[in-house]
Design an enzyme around this catalytic site. Sequence first.
Site, PDB file in Angstrom:
ATOM      1  N   SER A   1     -21.088  41.771  -4.677  1.00 35.27           N
ATOM      2  CA  SER A   1     -21.463  40.401  -5.040  1.00 35.27           C
ATOM      3  C   SER A   1     -21.248  40.075  -6.508  1.00 35.27           C
ATOM      4  O   SER A   1     -21.231  38.898  -6.887  1.00 35.27           O
ATOM      5  CB  SER A   1     -22.932  40.149  -4.679  1.00 35.27           C
ATOM      6  OG  SER A   1     -23.777  40.955  -5.477  1.00 35.27           O
TER       7      SER A   1
ATOM      8  N   LYS B   1     -27.914  39.756 -10.243  1.00 27.89           N
ATOM      9  CA  LYS B   1     -27.136  38.503 -10.270  1.00 27.89           C
ATOM     10  C   LYS B   1     -27.063  37.992 -11.706  1.00 27.89           C
ATOM     11  O   LYS B   1     -27.694  38.529 -12.611  1.00 27.89           O
ATOM     12  CB  LYS B   1     -27.792  37.423  -9.394  1.00 27.89           C
ATOM     13  CG  LYS B   1     -28.081  37.826  -7.948  1.00 27.89           C
ATOM     14  CD  LYS B   1     -26.826  38.000  -7.115  1.00 27.89           C
ATOM     15  CE  LYS B   1     -27.167  38.398  -5.683  1.00 27.89           C
ATOM     16  NZ  LYS B   1     -25.946  38.735  -4.894  1.00 27.89           N
TER      17      LYS B   1
END
Length: 325
Positions: free
Chosen positions: A108, A183
Amino acid sequence: MGDLVIGARSGAGEPEGAGGRTARSAESAEPSGSVEDTAAQSAEDQSGGTDDVPAAAEEDEGSAEAPSGERKPRSFWKELPILIGIALILALVIKTFFVQAFSIPSESMQNTLQVGDRVLVDKLTPWFGAEPERGEVVVFHDPGGWLNDEPAQQSNNSFVRGLQDVLSFVGLMPSANEKDLIKRVIAVGGDTVECEGEGPVKVNGIALDEPYIFPGNTPCGTKQFGPVHVPEGRIWVMGDHRADSLDSRYHMDQPGGGTVPVGDVVGRAFVVAWPLDRWATLPVPATFDQKGLAAAEPFVPPAAGTLGAVGLWPLVRRVRRRIAS
């Protein structure tokens, strides 16, 4: 030990008596040679014996005091458990308050981070009231429902699992049981964030230039959103691989509207430490320094309510900026 006293004398003079008179009358007579030799030999024996006694006494004292001054070195095998214990305590303190290692389990965050990379996370600055800033790569606990379908990654070998548990306990290896995510922070409390069509992503109406996005992806990925107002004390996060990241965009139907509580943030990832050929820092991209982007940021952070926090805040920001550069 006490001093050894040998040959103590009273210091009193010789009393007068028969012995005294005999000695005086002997002085007036001529001593014979045999008598002189005998007297000289007696004197030599007496003086020699007297000199030898203190020397022997000093030697005995030195040998008696030597053992008390010497320290027998401690065995290496006795010191080894102590050294190991100190090392474990230091490692645990470092993990709890300073730096912790985390492993990248998914794609990701490509190409910034690859699967299997080990990153070091700064856990110190949050203790001084510092909150995540736009552009930082952060590790945070699952706020609820983000990793429900993700199985824990554990080895089938019991010895390897045990070793991993020990190393993860002291912060030298990521834990397989912890459900943490990594993230990039796009917006913070008070910001408005949105992305229409293929992008770009806008924060407070300012378009972001995002060169870190995975090649071939659009800023919005496959899911446009917004505008979303980020509540105070929360952050909006997105993966760099926009087409393969279940980030804030995909959890807008959950409590918080896809945002993450600041309290769930473990810390900021500031360096890729492993493998060595991928060693690199993780600075804040220049696009997040645009004028007007931080219009909604308060002048003084809410956590700096006391005089001490207000005094420490400029120092904390300076350190974070230096790490970012």
